[in-house]
Scaffold this motif. Sequence first.
Motif, PDB file in Angstrom:
ATOM      1  N   TYR A  19      11.573  14.262 -17.722  1.00 44.39           N
ATOM      2  CA  TYR A  19      10.725  13.088 -17.544  1.00 44.39           C
ATOM      3  C   TYR A  19      11.546  11.816 -17.347  1.00 44.39           C
ATOM      4  CZ  TYR A  19       6.590  15.843 -18.438  1.00 44.39           C
ATOM      5  OH  TYR A  19       5.589  16.769 -18.345  1.00 44.39           O
ATOM      6  N   LEU A  20      12.727  11.745 -17.935  1.00 41.39           N
ATOM      7  CA  LEU A  20      13.602  10.603 -17.709  1.00 41.39           C
ATOM      8  C   LEU A  20      14.065  10.570 -16.257  1.00 41.39           C
ATOM      9  CD1 LEU A  20      15.214   8.230 -18.962  1.00 41.39           C
ATOM     10  CD2 LEU A  20      17.064   9.857 -19.309  1.00 41.39           C
ATOM     11  N   VAL A  21      14.490  11.718 -15.740  1.00 42.39           N
ATOM     12  CA  VAL A  21      14.964  11.782 -14.351  1.00 42.39           C
ATOM     13  C   VAL A  21      13.822  11.513 -13.377  1.00 42.39           C
ATOM     14  CG1 VAL A  21      15.894  13.340 -12.587  1.00 42.39           C
ATOM     15  CG2 VAL A  21      16.921  13.274 -14.855  1.00 42.39           C
ATOM     16  N   THR A  22      12.672  12.150 -13.576  1.00 47.48           N
ATOM     17  CA  THR A  22      11.554  11.925 -12.658  1.00 47.48           C
ATOM     18  C   THR A  22      11.012  10.502 -12.764  1.00 47.48           C
ATOM     19  OG1 THR A  22       9.982  12.867 -14.249  1.00 47.48           O
ATOM     20  CG2 THR A  22      10.855  14.343 -12.543  1.00 47.48           C
ATOM     21  N   GLY A  23      11.204   9.872 -13.921  1.00 47.93           N
ATOM     22  CA  GLY A  23      10.782   8.483 -14.078  1.00 47.93           C
ATOM     23  C   GLY A  23      11.680   7.501 -13.353  1.00 47.93           C
ATOM     24  N   ILE A  24      12.908   7.928 -13.039  1.00 47.67           N
ATOM     25  CA  ILE A  24      13.858   7.054 -12.353  1.00 47.67           C
ATOM     26  C   ILE A  24      13.944   7.366 -10.859  1.00 47.67           C
ATOM     27  CG2 ILE A  24      16.311   6.455 -12.199  1.00 47.67           C
ATOM     28  CD1 ILE A  24      16.420   6.818 -15.256  1.00 47.67           C
ATOM     29  N   LEU A  39       0.835  -1.209   0.000  1.00 47.58           N
ATOM     30  CA  LEU A  39       0.000   0.000   0.000  1.00 47.58           C
ATOM     31  C   LEU A  39       0.867   1.255   0.000  1.00 47.58           C
ATOM     32  CD1 LEU A  39      -2.850  -1.028   2.442  1.00 47.58           C
ATOM     33  CD2 LEU A  39      -2.972  -0.797  -0.041  1.00 47.58           C
ATOM     34  N   ALA A  40       1.985   1.217   0.724  1.00 50.79           N
ATOM     35  CA  ALA A  40       2.895   2.364   0.740  1.00 50.79           C
ATOM     36  C   ALA A  40       3.520   2.589  -0.637  1.00 50.79           C
ATOM     37  CB  ALA A  40       3.984   2.154   1.790  1.00 50.79           C
ATOM     38  N   ILE A  41       3.860   1.503  -1.326  1.00 48.15           N
ATOM     39  CA  ILE A  41       4.410   1.633  -2.681  1.00 48.15           C
ATOM     40  C   ILE A  41       3.376   2.236  -3.617  1.00 48.15           C
ATOM     41  CG2 ILE A  41       5.188   0.318  -4.699  1.00 48.15           C
ATOM     42  CD1 ILE A  41       6.588  -1.590  -2.696  1.00 48.15           C
ATOM     43  N   LEU A  42       2.147   1.770  -3.546  1.00 51.83           N
ATOM     44  CA  LEU A  42       1.086   2.330  -4.391  1.00 51.83           C
ATOM     45  C   LEU A  42       0.845   3.801  -4.079  1.00 51.83           C
ATOM     46  CD1 LEU A  42      -1.458  -0.622  -4.459  1.00 51.83           C
ATOM     47  CD2 LEU A  42       0.043   0.146  -6.307  1.00 51.83           C
ATOM     48  N   ALA A  43       0.876   4.154  -2.790  1.00 54.31           N
ATOM     49  CA  ALA A  43       0.701   5.558  -2.403  1.00 54.31           C
ATOM     50  C   ALA A  43       1.857   6.405  -2.919  1.00 54.31           C
ATOM     51  CB  ALA A  43       0.588   5.676  -0.884  1.00 54.31           C
ATOM     52  N   LEU A  44       3.069   5.886  -2.825  1.00 60.52           N
ATOM     53  CA  LEU A  44       4.240   6.603  -3.341  1.00 60.52           C
ATOM     54  C   LEU A  44       4.105   6.858  -4.840  1.00 60.52           C
ATOM     55  CD1 LEU A  44       7.249   7.586  -3.040  1.00 60.52           C
ATOM     56  CD2 LEU A  44       7.883   5.244  -3.634  1.00 60.52           C
ATOM     57  N   ILE A  45       3.710   5.847  -5.582  1.00 61.99           N
ATOM     58  CA  ILE A  45       3.539   6.002  -7.030  1.00 61.99           C
ATOM     59  C   ILE A  45       2.450   7.020  -7.332  1.00 61.99           C
ATOM     60  CG2 ILE A  45       2.808   4.818  -9.140  1.00 61.99           C
ATOM     61  CD1 ILE A  45       4.212   2.306  -8.001  1.00 61.99           C
ATOM     62  N   LEU A  46       1.343   6.954  -6.621  1.00 60.93           N
ATOM     63  CA  LEU A  46       0.244   7.884  -6.844  1.00 60.93           C
ATOM     64  C   LEU A  46       0.666   9.326  -6.566  1.00 60.93           C
ATOM     65  CD1 LEU A  46      -2.773   8.363  -7.453  1.00 60.93           C
ATOM     66  CD2 LEU A  46      -3.169   8.124  -5.002  1.00 60.93           C
ATOM     67  N   VAL A  47       1.309   9.549  -5.426  1.00 64.96           N
ATOM     68  CA  VAL A  47       1.750  10.905  -5.067  1.00 64.96           C
ATOM     69  C   VAL A  47       2.773  11.413  -6.076  1.00 64.96           C
ATOM     70  CG1 VAL A  47       3.049  12.216  -3.339  1.00 64.96           C
ATOM     71  CG2 VAL A  47       1.200  10.702  -2.625  1.00 64.96           C
ATOM     72  N   TRP A  48       3.701  10.551  -6.479  1.00 69.50           N
ATOM     73  CA  TRP A  48       4.731  10.965  -7.437  1.00 69.50           C
ATOM     74  C   TRP A  48       4.103  11.309  -8.789  1.00 69.50           C
ATOM     75  CZ3 TRP A  48       9.255  12.780  -6.597  1.00 69.50           C
ATOM     76  CH2 TRP A  48      10.164  12.906  -7.633  1.00 69.50           C
ATOM     77  N   CYS A  49       3.164  10.505  -9.260  1.00 63.53           N
ATOM     78  CA  CYS A  49       2.494  10.777 -10.544  1.00 63.53           C
ATOM     79  C   CYS A  49       1.730  12.094 -10.501  1.00 63.53           C
ATOM     80  CB  CYS A  49       1.547   9.642 -10.906  1.00 63.53           C
ATOM     81  SG  CYS A  49       2.394   8.146 -11.402  1.00 63.53           S
ATOM     82  N   VAL A  50       1.017  12.341  -9.419  1.00 68.24           N
ATOM     83  CA  VAL A  50       0.270  13.593  -9.286  1.00 68.24           C
ATOM     84  C   VAL A  50       1.227  14.783  -9.258  1.00 68.24           C
ATOM     85  CG1 VAL A  50      -1.203  14.931  -7.723  1.00 68.24           C
ATOM     86  CG2 VAL A  50      -1.746  12.546  -8.210  1.00 68.24           C
ATOM     87  N   ALA A  51       2.349  14.647  -8.543  1.00 74.83           N
ATOM     88  CA  ALA A  51       3.321  15.740  -8.455  1.00 74.83           C
ATOM     89  C   ALA A  51       3.927  16.041  -9.822  1.00 74.83           C
ATOM     90  CB  ALA A  51       4.420  15.389  -7.458  1.00 74.83           C
ATOM     91  N   VAL A  52       4.329  15.015 -10.542  1.00 72.84           N
ATOM     92  CA  VAL A  52       4.948  15.226 -11.858  1.00 72.84           C
ATOM     93  C   VAL A  52       3.911  15.746 -12.852  1.00 72.84           C
ATOM     94  CG1 VAL A  52       6.080  14.067 -13.797  1.00 72.84           C
ATOM     95  CG2 VAL A  52       6.800  13.577 -11.464  1.00 72.84           C
ATOM     96  N   ALA A  53       2.709  15.190 -12.817  1.00 76.67           N
ATOM     97  CA  ALA A  53       1.667  15.638 -13.747  1.00 76.67           C
ATOM     98  C   ALA A  53       1.249  17.081 -13.466  1.00 76.67           C
ATOM     99  CB  ALA A  53       0.455  14.717 -13.658  1.00 76.67           C
ATOM    100  N   SER A  54       1.299  17.504 -12.214  1.00 74.86           N
ATOM    101  CA  SER A  54       0.931  18.881 -11.897  1.00 74.86           C
ATOM    102  C   SER A  54       1.948  19.872 -12.456  1.00 74.86           C
ATOM    103  CB  SER A  54       0.780  19.070 -10.389  1.00 74.86           C
ATOM    104  OG  SER A  54       2.029  18.967  -9.752  1.00 74.86           O
ATOM    105  N   LEU A  55       3.146  19.417 -12.743  1.00 78.15           N
ATOM    106  CA  LEU A  55       4.166  20.280 -13.334  1.00 78.15           C
ATOM    107  C   LEU A  55       4.123  20.294 -14.858  1.00 78.15           C
ATOM    108  CD1 LEU A  55       7.200  19.288 -11.091  1.00 78.15           C
ATOM    109  CD2 LEU A  55       5.874  21.403 -10.986  1.00 78.15           C
ATOM    110  N   SER A  56       3.222  19.528 -15.455  1.00 77.56           N
ATOM    111  CA  SER A  56       3.198  19.411 -16.914  1.00 77.56           C
ATOM    112  C   SER A  56       2.926  20.739 -17.614  1.00 77.56           C
ATOM    113  CB  SER A  56       2.173  18.367 -17.354  1.00 77.56           C
ATOM    114  OG  SER A  56       0.867  18.797 -17.044  1.00 77.56           O
ATOM    115  N   GLY A  57       2.173  21.634 -16.995  1.00 77.16           N
ATOM    116  CA  GLY A  57       1.928  22.939 -17.607  1.00 77.16           C
ATOM    117  C   GLY A  57       3.199  23.754 -17.737  1.00 77.16           C
TER     118      GLY A  57
END
Length: 72
Positions: free
Chosen positions: A48-53, A16-34
């Motif tokens: 995107y390569l760095v944030t993906g790693i 559950l912690a891994i899933l939460a980490l992925i969710l929070v990270w995706c939201v954070a990176v996607a919020s910077l897309s603008g």
Amino acid sequence: MTPRPAPSWRKPVGMLAILALILVWCVAVASLSGVVGGWWWPVQAVFYLVTGIVWIAPLKPLLRWMETGRWR
């Protein structure tokens, strides 16, 4: 026949912690897309390569805790 040890509660909590980490990270990176969308495309690719790693870094201690119960 040897008795099986009771399942550890750390594994479901860790999953559950891994899933939460992925969710929070995706939201954070996607919020910077603008902001990132206005950058030159090679800079976007590096971002995107760095944030993906980078999100993988906290997984090692978390996986170790799930297996052993210790952070170090």
